[in-house]
Design an enzyme around this catalytic site. Structure first.
Site, PDB file in Angstrom:
ATOM      1  N   LYS A  84       0.864  -0.993   0.047  1.00  0.00           N
ATOM      2  CA  LYS A  84       0.038   0.059   0.019  1.00  0.00           C
ATOM      3  C   LYS A  84       0.957   1.269  -0.121  1.00  0.00           C
ATOM      4  O   LYS A  84       1.784   1.340   0.790  1.00  0.00           O
ATOM      5  CB  LYS A  84      -0.945  -0.066   1.219  1.00  0.00           C
ATOM      6  CG  LYS A  84      -2.034   0.693   1.359  1.00  0.00           C
ATOM      7  CD  LYS A  84      -2.699   0.249   2.604  1.00  0.00           C
ATOM      8  CE  LYS A  84      -4.302   0.888   2.609  1.00  0.00           C
ATOM      9  NZ  LYS A  84      -4.793   0.978   4.042  1.00  0.00           N
ATOM     10  N   VAL A  85       0.590   2.205  -0.934  1.00  0.00           N
ATOM     11  CA  VAL A  85       1.414   3.191  -1.026  1.00  0.00           C
ATOM     12  C   VAL A  85       0.573   4.451  -1.166  1.00  0.00           C
ATOM     13  O   VAL A  85      -0.703   4.485  -1.638  1.00  0.00           O
ATOM     14  CB  VAL A  85       2.368   3.354  -2.376  1.00  0.00           C
ATOM     15  CG1 VAL A  85       3.451   2.053  -2.482  1.00  0.00           C
ATOM     16  CG2 VAL A  85       1.632   3.475  -3.766  1.00  0.00           C
TER      17      VAL A  85
END
Ligand code: E4P
Length: 216
Positions: A84-85
């Site tokens: 997840k960014v």
């Protein structure tokens, strides 16, 4: 449509899986820090062994090179890890690089349709629009889901819409009707998905009638 549980707790992941309608997990640094003080690697490995489905783990770094290193490390823990960014310039550079290597990426903290469009262009497997947080500041969170659905249909992107920041069963119903591919739901809401007073009442009457007709 897939349901993920939004949690940093191994226990919540177990309970959500036991319902039979949980397909994955999303975590974030706040959820992890609330739930468990053990090393992230141990928590993530335990969750993925329980869930056997997509499990989003968020990077902490703020520049793309470090995000990529963190993402590669997370991905080495389990084939179920989705990195997840944040939806920032650096986050999207990392998204592009990790996606090219075959690591699925969830772009989080999406608050407007163009962010979702750009994330899809950078190869995101999932985009996470935050519904509840938009409602909190007087916007209509649901509209964002509808707008992203329209953009993705128009341009043929395969990025999955992962409705996040879901606070109520009503939110869940609405994002489902708006064509979200996935919704990530806190366990408190997850456990209420099937609740309806008329279901409870109806069952009570059926059982009472049955028992009355067959005295023991
Ligand atoms: C999504 O992946 C996030 O973890 C989450 O849905 C945030 O929700 P909140 O606004 O209730 O913190």
């Amino acid at each position: 449509m897939k349901f993920f549980v939004d949690t940093g707790s191994v226990e919540d992941a177990k309970k959500a899986m036991a319902t039979g309608y949980c397909d994955g997990v999303t975590t974030n640094p706040s959820l992890i820090s609330k739930g468990d003080s053990r090393p992230l690697e141990i928590i993530v490995k335990e969750i993925t062994e329980i869930v056997h489905g997509p499990t989003s783990v968020e990077v902490i770094a703020e520049d793309a090179v470090k995000m990529i290193e963190e993402g590669q490390l997370y991905a080495s823990w389990s084939t179920h890890v989705v990195v997840k960014v944040p939806c920032t310039q650096e986050g999207l550079k990392a998204c592009k690089a990790l996606s090219r290597e075959g690591t699925p990426v969830n772009v989080t903290l999406c608050f407007q349709p163009l962010q979702a469009l750009v994330a899809a262009k950078c190869g995101a497997a999932y985009i996470s629009p935050f519904i509840g947080r938009l409602d909190d500041i007087g916007h209509v969170g649901l509209q964002l889901i509808e707008d992203i659905r329209c953009l993705y249909e128009t341009y043929g992107f395969e990025t999955e819409i992962l409705a996040a920041s879901i606070r109520t069963v009503e939110h869940l119903t609405r994002v489902a009707l708006a064509g979200s591919d996935v919704a990530t739901i806190p366990y408190g809401v997850f456990s209420k998905v099937l609740s309806h007073p008329l279901t409870d009442k109806g069952l009570e009457v059926f059982l009472a009638d049955w028992n009355a007709s067959r005295p023991s």
